[in-house]
Design an enzyme around this catalytic site. Structure first.
Site, short mmCIF file in Angstrom:
data_model
loop_
_atom_site.label_atom_id
_atom_site.label_comp_id
_atom_site.label_asym_id
_atom_site.label_seq_id
_atom_site.Cartn_x
_atom_site.Cartn_y
_atom_site.Cartn_z
N HIS A 270 42.51 -14.85 132.69
CA HIS A 270 42.95 -14.35 134.00
C HIS A 270 42.04 -13.23 134.50
O HIS A 270 41.50 -13.30 135.61
CB HIS A 270 44.40 -13.86 133.88
CG HIS A 270 44.98 -13.32 135.15
ND1 HIS A 270 45.79 -14.07 135.98
CD2 HIS A 270 44.87 -12.11 135.76
CE1 HIS A 270 46.15 -13.35 137.01
NE2 HIS A 270 45.60 -12.15 136.91
N GLU A 271 41.85 -12.21 133.66
CA GLU A 271 41.05 -11.06 134.10
C GLU A 271 39.59 -11.45 134.31
O GLU A 271 38.90 -10.90 135.16
CB GLU A 271 41.17 -9.90 133.11
CG GLU A 271 42.59 -9.36 132.89
CD GLU A 271 43.35 -8.99 134.17
OE1 GLU A 271 42.71 -8.68 135.19
OE2 GLU A 271 44.60 -9.05 134.14
N HIS A 274 39.19 -12.64 137.77
CA HIS A 274 39.02 -11.51 138.71
C HIS A 274 37.59 -10.96 138.62
O HIS A 274 36.96 -10.67 139.63
CB HIS A 274 39.97 -10.36 138.32
CG HIS A 274 41.39 -10.58 138.76
ND1 HIS A 274 41.74 -10.79 140.07
CD2 HIS A 274 42.56 -10.58 138.05
CE1 HIS A 274 43.07 -10.91 140.16
NE2 HIS A 274 43.59 -10.80 138.94
N GLU A 300 43.88 -13.04 143.36
CA GLU A 300 44.79 -13.68 142.42
C GLU A 300 44.53 -15.18 142.33
O GLU A 300 44.72 -15.78 141.28
CB GLU A 300 46.25 -13.44 142.85
CG GLU A 300 46.84 -12.16 142.33
CD GLU A 300 46.72 -11.99 140.82
OE1 GLU A 300 46.09 -10.99 140.40
OE2 GLU A 300 47.21 -12.82 140.04
ZN ZN Z 1 45.66 -10.69 138.44
#
Ligand code: ZN
Length: 500
Positions: A270-271, A274, A300
């Site tokens: 997830h990170e 980003h 997101e």
């Molecule tokens: Zn996030």
């Protein structure tokens, strides 16, 4: 470069330097700063944000921006400069309405609030945080009333002003419609899925996994997905997060649990999603007002795209799972790829948003959205919030928290004053589904994943999303990629197909 814009540049450079300093403090507070530093560092942060505000709305700056409102001056600007000026005008409108003293008082309150929230959360007692939260909400309401006196905010509803700070293209009208669809489709689907769920054995996830080995694997995984270690670092903090000073210094953090393998793995994917966005931003706009992701939802969408669409797919793990098995032979030798895949895709209602599966995630967001609306549109009493929270969890997810720590106190957002932020998580999920739907039409996504080749996917996103920063809006990017603006249809269809 236009002469007027040239005069603006030194102001922007200073403002960006202050912002980089603030980012670094934020990173430090979450990762390395000693426990008792907060209150003192809060003063330093207050001073820096005051300096940032001062420079952004300096009298000279306002004069120059005013000159650029004249068509003949504006038309001399390059596309990047135009986008910067547009962004600057928005920030001036936001900041200029708030008296300097109140702005720095608020920044100090914010810096302290994190600690107060954390203690209350540990004790599971909302009443310890309530006075601080009330103060934050009162500031927010006061700021809204100041902003309302100015230009484009005049006709907007209170909560729409807050939503607009994160998603300029969304408001309550659009979100009500979106969440209504979510509610209508997901709640019945969840009930069906729950019945089938008992068959899925996920016990492998909760065996003991040596933390050092998890760390090593996640380091490898981040690089595999696309994190560029020459322009970024990975640290550790209580809650995984990502932040960036500029496109050559992007920082993400992770958290490891000995008895939960999945947590660190999907956090790092997830990170990394980003981080790749920020690392992929064009160097000629980094350290400018448009040199970051275009909206929270678009951000997101990029993290959730890799976490869910890519990271939970069978083809992704066809390539990666042998590596994971090799890292933890004792735990995973007898767990087949098939079992692992159904384990990481198991949907079941829980109390904690950050641990929620894809299917229930938006229901957690929906609850926060409804409560935030009540706070800003209906003047609900702060002391009643835990009760409302628990009732909504019972209604939508069939569960009631045993204490506030796993209920209303679970997220840090309100302690940071981030009201209007939560919906971005759900919009982001929907955006990622829309992009994924298109991607599958134009390239053999699964084949690439099975071959361990993520490059074509990354390159596509860099070209159409990452590089632009705030040069393009969320809808402009979606229009460019998929031929239409935001459409929640693809998200609902994706969930239906996956979980039915
Ligand atoms: Zn996030």
């Amino acid at each position: 470069m236009s002469q007027i814009f040239e005069k603006l540049v030194p102001y922007m450079n200073q403002a960006m330097a202050f912002q980089a300093a603030l980012t670094l403090f934020e990173w430090d507070q979450e990762t390395l700063a000693p426990a008792l530093a907060d209150e003192y560092t809060a003063n330093v942060i207050g001073e820096i944000s005051q300096a940032y505000q001062k420079i952004m709305i300096d009298e000279q700056v306002k004069k120059l921006l005013e000159k650029l409102k004249e068509e003949k001056n504006f038309s001399e600007l390059t596309e990047n400069e135009k986008a910067i000026v547009k962004e600057w005008n928005i920030i001036v409108e936001q900041l200029d309405s708030i008296p300097e003293k109140e702005y720095s008082e608020y920044a100090r309150l914010q810096a302290k609030a994190g600690n107060i929230w954390e203690k209350a959360k540990e004790e599971g007692d909302f009443s310890k945080f309530a006075p601080c939260l009330e103060e934050i909400i009162n500031y927010k309401k006061k700021f809204i009333s100041y902003r309302r006196k100015k230009g484009s905010y005049k006709k907007k509803k209170d909560y729409d002003i807050l939503l607009g700070d994160y998603e300029p293209e969304f408001n309550m009208e659009k979100l009500d419609k979106f969440f209504h669809e979510v509610k209508q489709e997901i709640i019945p689907l969840l009930k069906k899925v729950e019945k089938k769920n008992t068959e899925i054995d996920k016990s492998f996830n909760h065996q003991s996994y040596e933390i050092n080995k998890q760390r090593e694997f996640c380091q490898w995984l981040a690089a595999y997905v696309g994190f560029d270690f020459s322009k970024g670092v990975i640290g550790e903090s209580a809650h995984p997060f990502s932040t960036n000073l500029h496109n050559h210094d992007v920082r993400i953090s992770n958290h490891f649990y000995e008895n939960n393998l999945e947590s660190a793995i999907f956090s790092i994917i997830h990170e990394t999603g980003h981080a790749m966005y920020e690392q992929g931003i064009d160097s000629d706009i980094t350290l400018t007002l448009i040199g970051t992701g275009t909206s929270m939802a678009m951000h997101e969408s990029q993290s959730r795209f890799f976490e869910n669409m890519i990271g939970r797919s069978e083809s992704f793990w066809t390539y990666v799972y042998p590596k994971l098995q090799k890292t933890f032979p004792d735990n995973l030798r007898d767990v087949s790829l098939e079992q692992f895949i159904s384990g990481i895709n198991k949907a079941e209602p829980g109390l904690i948003r950050t641990e929620a599966d894809e299917l229930t995630y938006s229901l957690h967001v929906l609850i926060r959205y409804e409560i935030e609306k009540m706070i800003f549109q209906e003047d609900v009493k702060i002391k009643d919030l835990p009760k409302i929270w628990n009732e909504k969890y019972k209604e939508y997810l069939g569960l009631v928290p045993s204490h506030d720590g796993e209920g209303i106190l679970q997220d840090i957002h309100w302690a940071c004053g981030d009201f209007g932020y939560f919906p971005s998580y759900a919009i982001g999920s929907a955006v990622s589904a829309q992009i994924y739907h298109h991607l599958e039409k134009i390239m053999p996504v699964n084949q690439y994943l099975e071959e361990g080749n993520l490059l074509p996917i990354r390159e596509f996103l860099k070209e159409h999303v990452y590089q632009h920063g705030k040069r393009k809006s969320t809808n402009e990017i979606l229009l460019d990629i998929t031929g239409e603006e935001f459409n929640s249809f693809y998200y609902i269809e994706y969930l239906k197909q996956k979980f039915q």
